[in-house]
Every structure is written in structure tokens, then in C-alpha cells.
Motif scaffolding. Structure first.
Motif, mmCIF file in Angstrom:
data_model
loop_
_atom_site.group_PDB
_atom_site.id
_atom_site.type_symbol
_atom_site.label_atom_id
_atom_site.label_comp_id
_atom_site.label_asym_id
_atom_site.label_seq_id
_atom_site.Cartn_x
_atom_site.Cartn_y
_atom_site.Cartn_z
ATOM 1 N N GLU A 1 3.430 5.884 -8.779
ATOM 2 C CA GLU A 1 4.649 5.312 -8.211
ATOM 3 C C GLU A 1 4.330 4.324 -7.107
ATOM 4 O O GLU A 1 4.901 3.235 -7.037
ATOM 5 N N ARG A 2 3.384 4.676 -6.228
ATOM 6 C CA ARG A 2 3.081 3.790 -5.103
ATOM 7 C C ARG A 2 2.488 2.472 -5.597
ATOM 8 O O ARG A 2 2.787 1.406 -5.074
ATOM 9 N N ASN A 3 1.603 2.514 -6.613
ATOM 10 C CA ASN A 3 0.966 1.297 -7.104
ATOM 11 C C ASN A 3 1.944 0.389 -7.829
ATOM 12 O O ASN A 3 1.843 -0.842 -7.753
ATOM 13 N N LEU A 4 2.862 0.992 -8.555
ATOM 14 C CA LEU A 4 3.770 0.204 -9.380
ATOM 15 C C LEU A 4 5.016 -0.242 -8.619
ATOM 16 O O LEU A 4 5.642 -1.230 -9.002
ATOM 17 N N MET A 5 5.367 0.466 -7.558
ATOM 18 C CA MET A 5 6.628 0.192 -6.859
ATOM 19 C C MET A 5 6.447 -0.287 -5.416
ATOM 20 O O MET A 5 7.269 -1.061 -4.924
ATOM 21 N N ARG A 6 5.410 0.171 -4.725
ATOM 22 C CA ARG A 6 5.332 -0.076 -3.284
ATOM 23 C C ARG A 6 4.053 -0.778 -2.856
ATOM 24 O O ARG A 6 3.711 -0.784 -1.672
ATOM 25 N N ARG A 7 3.337 -1.346 -3.799
ATOM 26 C CA ARG A 7 2.133 -2.087 -3.463
ATOM 27 C C ARG A 7 2.131 -3.439 -4.172
ATOM 28 O O ARG A 7 2.820 -3.619 -5.171
ATOM 29 N N ILE A 8 1.337 -4.350 -3.635
ATOM 30 C CA ILE A 8 1.100 -5.619 -4.322
ATOM 31 C C ILE A 8 -0.196 -5.455 -5.096
ATOM 32 O O ILE A 8 -1.275 -5.278 -4.508
ATOM 33 N N GLU A 9 -0.070 -5.449 -6.412
ATOM 34 C CA GLU A 9 -1.193 -5.216 -7.318
ATOM 35 C C GLU A 9 -1.225 -6.328 -8.358
ATOM 36 O O GLU A 9 -0.209 -6.986 -8.631
ATOM 37 N N THR A 10 -2.384 -6.503 -8.959
ATOM 38 C CA THR A 10 -2.505 -7.435 -10.073
ATOM 39 C C THR A 10 -3.089 -6.731 -11.283
ATOM 40 O O THR A 10 -3.896 -5.811 -11.161
ATOM 41 N N CYS A 11 -2.654 -7.173 -12.430
ATOM 42 C CA CYS A 11 -3.134 -6.672 -13.715
ATOM 43 C C CYS A 11 -3.411 -7.910 -14.560
ATOM 44 O O CYS A 11 -2.505 -8.709 -14.817
ATOM 45 N N PHE A 12 -4.647 -8.093 -14.977
ATOM 46 C CA PHE A 12 -5.046 -9.350 -15.605
ATOM 47 C C PHE A 12 -5.629 -9.099 -16.992
ATOM 48 O O PHE A 12 -6.341 -8.125 -17.210
ATOM 49 N N GLN B 1 2.200 -8.344 -12.144
ATOM 50 C CA GLN B 1 2.139 -8.115 -10.705
ATOM 51 C C GLN B 1 3.090 -7.010 -10.284
ATOM 52 O O GLN B 1 4.246 -6.973 -10.692
ATOM 53 N N SER B 2 2.585 -6.107 -9.466
ATOM 54 C CA SER B 2 3.466 -5.158 -8.774
ATOM 55 C C SER B 2 3.893 -5.808 -7.464
ATOM 56 O O SER B 2 3.109 -6.537 -6.843
ATOM 57 N N PRO B 3 5.124 -5.571 -7.044
ATOM 58 C CA PRO B 3 6.112 -4.632 -7.600
ATOM 59 C C PRO B 3 7.111 -5.282 -8.556
ATOM 60 O O PRO B 3 8.203 -4.740 -8.751
ATOM 61 N N PHE B 4 6.762 -6.405 -9.155
ATOM 62 C CA PHE B 4 7.747 -7.160 -9.941
ATOM 63 C C PHE B 4 7.654 -6.916 -11.449
ATOM 64 O O PHE B 4 8.587 -6.404 -12.053
ATOM 65 N N VAL C 1 -5.547 -15.623 8.979
ATOM 66 C CA VAL C 1 -5.451 -14.229 8.558
ATOM 67 C C VAL C 1 -3.986 -13.867 8.346
ATOM 68 O O VAL C 1 -3.138 -14.133 9.199
ATOM 69 N N VAL C 2 -3.713 -13.269 7.200
ATOM 70 C CA VAL C 2 -2.370 -12.818 6.844
ATOM 71 C C VAL C 2 -2.420 -11.308 6.676
ATOM 72 O O VAL C 2 -3.364 -10.774 6.084
ATOM 73 N N TYR C 3 -1.417 -10.602 7.189
ATOM 74 C CA TYR C 3 -1.394 -9.147 7.105
ATOM 75 C C TYR C 3 -0.621 -8.630 5.895
ATOM 76 O O TYR C 3 -0.409 -7.438 5.759
ATOM 77 N N GLY C 4 -0.177 -9.517 5.016
ATOM 78 C CA GLY C 4 0.515 -9.069 3.828
ATOM 79 C C GLY C 4 2.018 -9.081 4.004
ATOM 80 O O GLY C 4 2.566 -9.834 4.805
ATOM 81 N N VAL C 5 2.691 -8.223 3.261
ATOM 82 C CA VAL C 5 4.147 -8.214 3.190
ATOM 83 C C VAL C 5 4.676 -6.912 3.782
ATOM 84 O O VAL C 5 4.156 -5.828 3.477
ATOM 85 N N VAL C 6 5.690 -7.013 4.608
ATOM 86 C CA VAL C 6 6.294 -5.832 5.220
ATOM 87 C C VAL C 6 6.744 -4.858 4.129
ATOM 88 O O VAL C 6 7.445 -5.227 3.187
ATOM 89 N N GLY C 7 6.303 -3.608 4.258
ATOM 90 C CA GLY C 7 6.726 -2.564 3.332
ATOM 91 C C GLY C 7 5.873 -2.413 2.095
ATOM 92 O O GLY C 7 6.071 -1.471 1.319
ATOM 93 N N TYR C 8 4.920 -3.307 1.889
ATOM 94 C CA TYR C 8 4.081 -3.254 0.681
ATOM 95 C C TYR C 8 2.615 -3.437 1.072
ATOM 96 O O TYR C 8 2.251 -4.441 1.683
ATOM 97 N N LYS C 9 1.781 -2.492 0.714
ATOM 98 C CA LYS C 9 0.347 -2.660 0.928
ATOM 99 C C LYS C 9 -0.198 -3.673 -0.082
ATOM 100 O O LYS C 9 0.156 -3.626 -1.265
ATOM 101 N N THR C 10 -1.054 -4.551 0.381
ATOM 102 C CA THR C 10 -1.701 -5.506 -0.512
ATOM 103 C C THR C 10 -2.989 -4.875 -1.028
ATOM 104 O O THR C 10 -4.001 -4.830 -0.329
ATOM 105 N N HIS C 11 -2.930 -4.368 -2.249
ATOM 106 C CA HIS C 11 -4.036 -3.648 -2.860
ATOM 107 C C HIS C 11 -4.727 -4.483 -3.937
ATOM 108 O O HIS C 11 -5.735 -4.077 -4.503
#
Length: 698
Positions: free
Chosen positions: A628-639, A518-521, A438-448
Motif C-alpha cells: 500500500e505504501r509503495n503504490l499509494m504513498r510513495r513516488i516510485e517508478t516501474c520501467f 509511476q506511483s502514486p498515479f 537539492v530537492v527534498y521531494g514532495v510533501v506527504g510522499y517519500k521519493t523512493h
């Protein structure tokens, strides 16, 4: 796909596109969405019990709005912070929120008292006020109170040795005004009665005492009626129900804690008693009592809402499940069941991608894919993100089975999914006990992001199979939310998902992805690039168009880019379910931008972005809104949807179909208000969701 409109003469503007007057306030826009939900309740063409549910949803939404959004504005007021793009200060925002929220609350209770409750009564579903109780019912309720309610109550008289109690977030309470002296000689004053959450908020009246098939009484009415039983010998001068809403955001400095799960558990323990942000109280409560409560909760009049009815009106939603009246509910439907063409999903996905459109198509193929992977001896590894999995998810059982079958199973569990934190901590513990990494993701970024990766040995090579979606891996919400899911064996998609999982579970620099944004990159940067490309095409005199569907839009640089595109001549149609901070139809700025919102039977949850791209359209699905939160402060994917037939299908069903809706859609005006769209001229009524039910399910 519909052909693009030819661009009109290009417009130029001398306005500063960062001007705060060009941006709508997010909180006020969110309240507008709640107004649209309430409008569904008021719509007489909807089934009666569904209208009850819509009313309760609007109440629950408002609760969360105060717990999160209003709490955030109050925090900014107290501690400072940057102003939003609309430039509204926290103090002015809170004033505007109170004015609009008060109107919404008045509309909710006016509709409940004057329309919905009488209509339910006429249909044989009675939520009975005290004046409607018969003498026999009153005797039964009195005994019910003595036997079932009184033993679990702990009324508290307020005096120097009994200070004002801690009141749990959103709990039902009654403030009682007493007169006389008790057994210890103490003079009357004020007491608080807290209703434990173990008590049912809705009580069914038994038939044997004269109740009808569907007669109900609210717990708040029972408490107020028999309150004297809690204070024998005292005179009751008044009893008034109230409820306090508190800040429900969790604050954990992730960089300063050694164990995020333990830190969140500590925060969760105190969530119900965080700072108050709203007080709801019976409208007939005397002003001195209201002032006392406000003082104890450290609130001002701007946080006060007087209620003409039950303060916890959303609890009436329980009646929906307690009443067996199919004629007053939406007609059930059976989701279509896309089947794999062969005995295994892997062989089928080798031939072609599979697209699923929920809830019109079943979520079961996704569950079956994980089940097949769990028991396939050639599968070596399974990796998945879980944001809101739901209780008793079969997917979790299959992941546990896979680990026990010797597969390497890695699950990224987002512990900070709002209001699911406790459930996700339990889920993470259970998975770890079964041998899942189990991985809790990345500090400071919600894995959405919504991703599933299966690694399978096929001959001398390893093959990757993926599922990417716009919605959570939750079979329950997959029946209620509109979402798109893609299952694919495309090697590039598989490698991209593999690299993202490597980022999440390990430590690595930014990776270069071939297909996925990929957010936030890369997502925010590429969105601006794609919008700019349409602008360049329009300026060159070529057709240019953007059409997109999402849940919310508030990111200032994206809005500014859309304004620039409109000025360049790009035709833009946006379908934004909730809050939208863009002002459409502003002369010289956004004349070519149209924004609509749809509220229907299912919660609109898909994110689809379409760009004309000089006649070679690009279509993406995503877990991210243009926020802003989805594009800058979350881990998101767009496919991307790569198969032309599937891309055309997504466009037709999620864009073209929704732009034709003229029964459940609302158009955003430049002043921030919404106007419901109706058929005009010879146009036939068209409901996008009903059309999909008819096309896919029937």
C-alpha cells in the motif's frame, strides 16, 4: 522463457474476496520471515561465521520490527485507525505478535547457547562466559574495567532525588540490587548502570594473559562481574542486564513546517527516548524488579521478553570482522565487470541498452557513468534521486565535481528514509554547499524511485541518458543486495524520467508518461489492468500467466485481483522475500497461486513483474513492492525492459532461475506458515544465487 502452463478448468467462487479470513496479518508474516533468516543460521551447510551473521541479522531485524511495526500497531491501539485487511484488531495483533516473537527469541537463544556458541568454541573462536575465565584473565579484566570502563560510567542510585533515568533506545543497561548504607546514610535499594555507546561491546582477550587467537568477552559480562567497584561498601544482591526498545518512527507534519530538514533534526534529537515498546531482561531477574521496570517504561507483560544470554546478542556480529578465518566465511567472489564498447559510455549506450544484475555484476559502470558526465564538456545537466547513498559514496563526489565543473546538478534527497534521516540531512547540506540544487521531494510522499538523468549536447540536439534501478545508489549494498539496473539512451525513457524530475522539483499537474509507470498515479491502476487482462484471457480459454518477484505484498486490491485471476484460471507464481498477506492454495479462491520466499547469501531486493500478455510477454522492473505504501504513498517508478534479449535475460535469471531453486526456497502455506523446499525424486539440488554466481562471476 518457460512456456506458460495451460489454464485448468476455470473455477468459480461464491466467497467474498474481501473476506478478512483470506488475508494474512502483515506483522505475523514479517515474523515468519525472521524465522527463515534464523533457519539460515541453523543450517549446518552454511559457513560457521556466516551462521553467526545470520543469527545477528535475525536479532537486528527483530529490533527494527519492534521499533517500526509493533510501534505502529501500538499507535493504532491508542489513537485508533482502520483495521488491516486481515481484520485483526490492534489488541489481538499485539497478543499474537508477542506469542510468535517470544518463540522466535527462545529459538534464537537456544540456538546460540546449545549449538552455535559450542561450535564456535570448537573452531577456536571463544566468546567466553565468566566460568571460563582463568585467574589471570580475571585479574586483567578487573584492571581493564578500572582503567577503561569505570571512568566513563555514571551509576545512578534510585531515590527521591534521583528518579528513574531516561534510558536510550536499545542501549545496554544493568539494574543492580544493593544492600547496606552508603556514605550519606542512605539505605540500599536499586541502581541503574548505563553502558555508554562509546564502550566496545566485544573485548578481545590478549594472548599474553593466556587468551587464544580468537578469544572474546562480552561487555555485559564484564559489567556484571565487577559491578561492586561502582558501589564501594555496599553489598550486591544481584545485577541483571536489560534493554528497552522504543518507537523509532519520526512524526513531522510536513504541511505545517517551513523547513523539513530543521524539523527532522528536532525529531531526531528525541528519537532515542520515544515511547517504549519492548523490554528485554535477564531471565533470572526477580519478578518485583521486572515489575518496577515495566512500570517505569509504561509497559505490560505483553511487551516483556526474558533473555537467556546477552540482551544485545546482535552485537556479537562484530566477531565476524574481528576473526580472520576465510575458511569459515563465504568464498569471496569478484563481480563481473560489463564494459562499455567504446571510449565513452554515451557512445556505447547509443548503440544498445546495458543491463546490470547486482551483486553478480559490478556497480562500477553506474559510478563511471556519473564520473564521465561530471567531466564531459558536452554534458549540461545531471539529475538524480538519492534514498540511501551510504557513507563516503563516490557518486556523491562525482556529483559535487559536476557542480564545480559548471553542470546544472539537481539531486532529490529523501530526508525521511528510515534510519538514514541524519545521514541524508548531512548529505543534503554537503551537496548544497557545493552548489548542487537539492530537492527534498514532495510533501506527504517519500521519493523512493531510483533514477539518474544526464542531459548532453550532441551536435544541434540534446540527448538524454538514464539509469533506472530496483535498488539504491549505494555501492556498498550493491555488493550485498540483488538488484537490476538499466542504462539506456532510449528517447522515450529519457523524456519520461525528465518529466518525473520536473514533478519532483517543481509544481505541475500529473504528467502523461509513455514508458514508465509511476506511483502514486499510474502504477497501481496499470497493475490491476494487467492482472485483469490475464483474467480475461483465461476466461476466453487462452493461456494466461503472471509471475512476479518482490520484497513484500500487502495491498488488498492487488491481492483481491490476484484471487479473481486465480478463479478465472490464471497460473500465478510469486516470489515474495518478506511479508506476504495473500493466502495461496485456498480452495475456490487461490488454488492456482503459489508463493515462495528465498533467503540466501544475498538479500533479495529485485522487483520484477512478468505478464504472459497473449504470447507477447511484458516484463517490468521497479523500485516498488506491491504494498500500500509503495503504490499509494510513495513516488516510485516501474520501467519496461524493452530489448528482447535483456528481457529474456531478466526473466531467466530472476524468475525462471528462482522458481527452480530447491535448496534455499520456502513455500508459503495457506495457514501462513512456510515449508522449506527440498529436491525430490531425481531432481538435482539447485540454488538460484549460487547458479548466478557460477554463471556470471566465474
Amino acid at each position: 522463457m518457460n512456456p506458460p502452463r495451460k489454464s485448468k478448468t476455470q473455477a468459480t467462487t461464491t466467497r467474498d474476496l474481501s473476506d478478512s479470513t483470506l488475508y494474512l496479518n502483515r506483522e505475523l508474516s514479517q515474523l515468519e520471515f525472521n524465522m527463515r533468516v534464523l533457519a539460515q543460521a541453523m543450517d549446518p551447510t552454511q559457513p560457521l561465521l556466516e551462521r553467526l551473521k545470520y543469527l545477528c541479522i535475525s536479532c537486528t531485524n527483530l529490533d527494527e520490527f519492534f521499533e517500526v511495526r509493533v510501534a505502529s500497531v501500538r499507535t493504532t491501539l491508542e489513537y485508533g485507525g482502520p483495521l488491516p485487511a486481515d481484520g485483526l484488531s490492534p489488541a489481538h495483533a499485539l497478543e499474537a505478535i508477542h506469542d510468535k516473537a517470544a518463540k522466535l527469541v527462545q529459538a534464537q537463544y537456544r540456538f546460540w547457547n546449545d549449538s552455535l556458541r559450542p561450535e564456535l568454541n570448537a573452531a577456536g573462536i571463544r566468546i567466553m562466559p565468566r566460568e571460563a575465565w582463568t585467574a589471570r584473565m580475571r585479574r586483567w579484566l578487573h584492571q581493564f574495567f578500572i582503567d577503561e570502563i569505570l571512568p566513563v560510567l555514571s551509576p545512578l542510585g534510585l531515590d527521591p532525588s534521583h528518579p528513574f533515568p531516561r534510558i536510550l533506545n536499545k542501549s545496554l543497561n544493568v539494574v543492580v540490587i544493593l544492600e547496606g548504607r552508603d556514605a550519606f546514610g542512605r539505605s540500599g535499594g536499586m541502581a541503574i548502570v548505563r553502558a555508554p555507546r562509546s564502550l566496545p561491546r566485544i573485548v578481545r582477550v590478549p594472548k599474553e594473559i593466556g587468551g587464544g587467537e580468537n578469544d572474546f568477552i562480552l561487555l555485559s559480562a564484564i559489567l556484571s562481574t565487577f559491578v561492586e567497584e561502582m558501589f564501594p561498601g555496599m553489598r550486591i544482591k544481584g545485577a541483571y542486564q536489560f534493554r528497552v526498545t522504543r518507537n523509532s518512527e519520526l512524526f513531522v507534519d510536513e504541511e505545517e513546517v517551513e523547513n523539513l530538514a530543521h524539523a527532522l533534526k528536532d525529531e531526531l534529537a528525541g528519537r532515542g527516548f520515544r515511547r517504549a515498546v519492548r523490554l528485554e531482561i535477564a531471565e533470572n531477574c526477580p519478578t518485583p524488579i521486572v515489575r518496577t521496570l515495566l512500570q517505569n517504561f509504561d509497559l505490560t507483560e505483553s511487551a516483556l521478553y526474558r533473555i537467556n544470554g546477552p540482551v544485545n546478542l546482535n552485537r556479537v556480529t562484530a566477531v565476524y570482522d574481528m576473526v580472520d578465518r576465510p575458511d569459515l566465511k563465504f568464498r569471496p567472489f569478484v563481480p563481473a565487470m560489463p564494459r562499455f564498447a567504446s571510449e565513452t559510455p554515451f557512445a556505447s549506450l547509443k548503440r544498445h541498452d546495458v543491463l546490470l544484475h547486482h551483486p553478480f555484476e559490478s556497480f562500477l559502470p553506474v559510478v563511471d557513468l556519473i564520473k564521465a558526465a561530471a567531466h564531459d564538456p558536452e554534458v549540461l545537466a545531471i539529475k538524480q534521486t538519492l534514498y540511501r547513498a551510504g557513507s563516503d559514496s563516490p557518486m556523491v563526489e562525482h556529483l559535487i565535481s559536476a557542480a564545480r565543473n559548471g553542470k546544472d546538478v539537481t539531486v532529490v534527497v529523501e530526508l525521511r528514509a528510515r534510519f538514514d534521516e541524519e545521514a541524508n540531512i548531512r548529505l543534503a547540506d554537503r551537496l548544497q554547499e557545493a552548489g548542487v540544487q537539492v530537492v527534498y521531494g514532495v510533501v506527504g510522499y517519500k521519493t523512493h524511485a531510483k533514477m539518474l538523468l544526464i542531459v548532453r549536447r550532441e551536435g544541434r540536439k540534446l540527448a538524454r541518458y538514464v539509469h533506472l534501478g530496483t535498488g539504491n545508489y549505494n555501492p556498498g549494498t550493491a555488493k550485498l543486495y540483488t538488484d537490476i539496473g538499466l542504462m539506456s539512451a532510449d528517447p522515450d525513457l529519457g523524456n519520461d524520467v525528465h518529466l518525473v524530475f520536473q514533478q519532483l522539483s517543481g509544481l505541475s499537474s500529473e504528467v502523461k508518461l509513455k514508458r514508465i509507470l509511476q506511483s502514486p498515479f499510474t502504477l497501481h491502476k496499470q497493475l490491476l489492468h494487467l492482472i485483469q487482462r490475464e483474467s480475461d484471457a483465461a476466461r476466453a480459454g487462452r493461456p494466461a500467466m503472471i509471475r512476479a518477484k518482490m520484497n513484500a505484498l500487502n495491498e488488498p486490491s492487488v491481492i483481491k485481483a490476484l484471487y479473481e485471476a486465480s478463479c478465472a484460471g490464471v497460473e500465478i507464481d510469486l516470489i515474495v522475500r518478506g511479508a506476504c498477506c495473500l493466502r495461496p492454495g485456498v480452495p475456490g479462491v487461490s488454488e492456482r497461486i503459489r508463493v515462495r520466499s528465498l533467503v540466501g547469501r544475498f538479500l533479495e531486493h529485485t522487483r520484477v513483474y512478468w505478464f504472459h500478455n497473449d504470447g507477447e510477454p511484458l516484463l517490468y522492473c521497479s523500485s516498488a513492492d506491491w504494498m500500500e505504501r509503495n503504490l499509494m504513498r510513495r513516488i516510485e517508478t516501474c520501467f519496461p525492459i524493452l530489448a528482447p534479449d535483456l528481457a529474456a535475460r531478466v526473466y531467466e535469471e530472476e524468475i525462471g532461475n528462482y522458481l527452480e531453486d530447491n535448496t534455499q526456497s520456502w513455500e508459503l502455506q495457506s495457514d501462513g506458515s512456510y515449508v522449506r523446499i527440498s529436491p525430490t525424486g531425481d531432481a538435482m539440488p539447485h540454488s538460484a544465487q549460487r547458479a548466478l554466481l557460477a554463471r556470471i562471476c566465474e
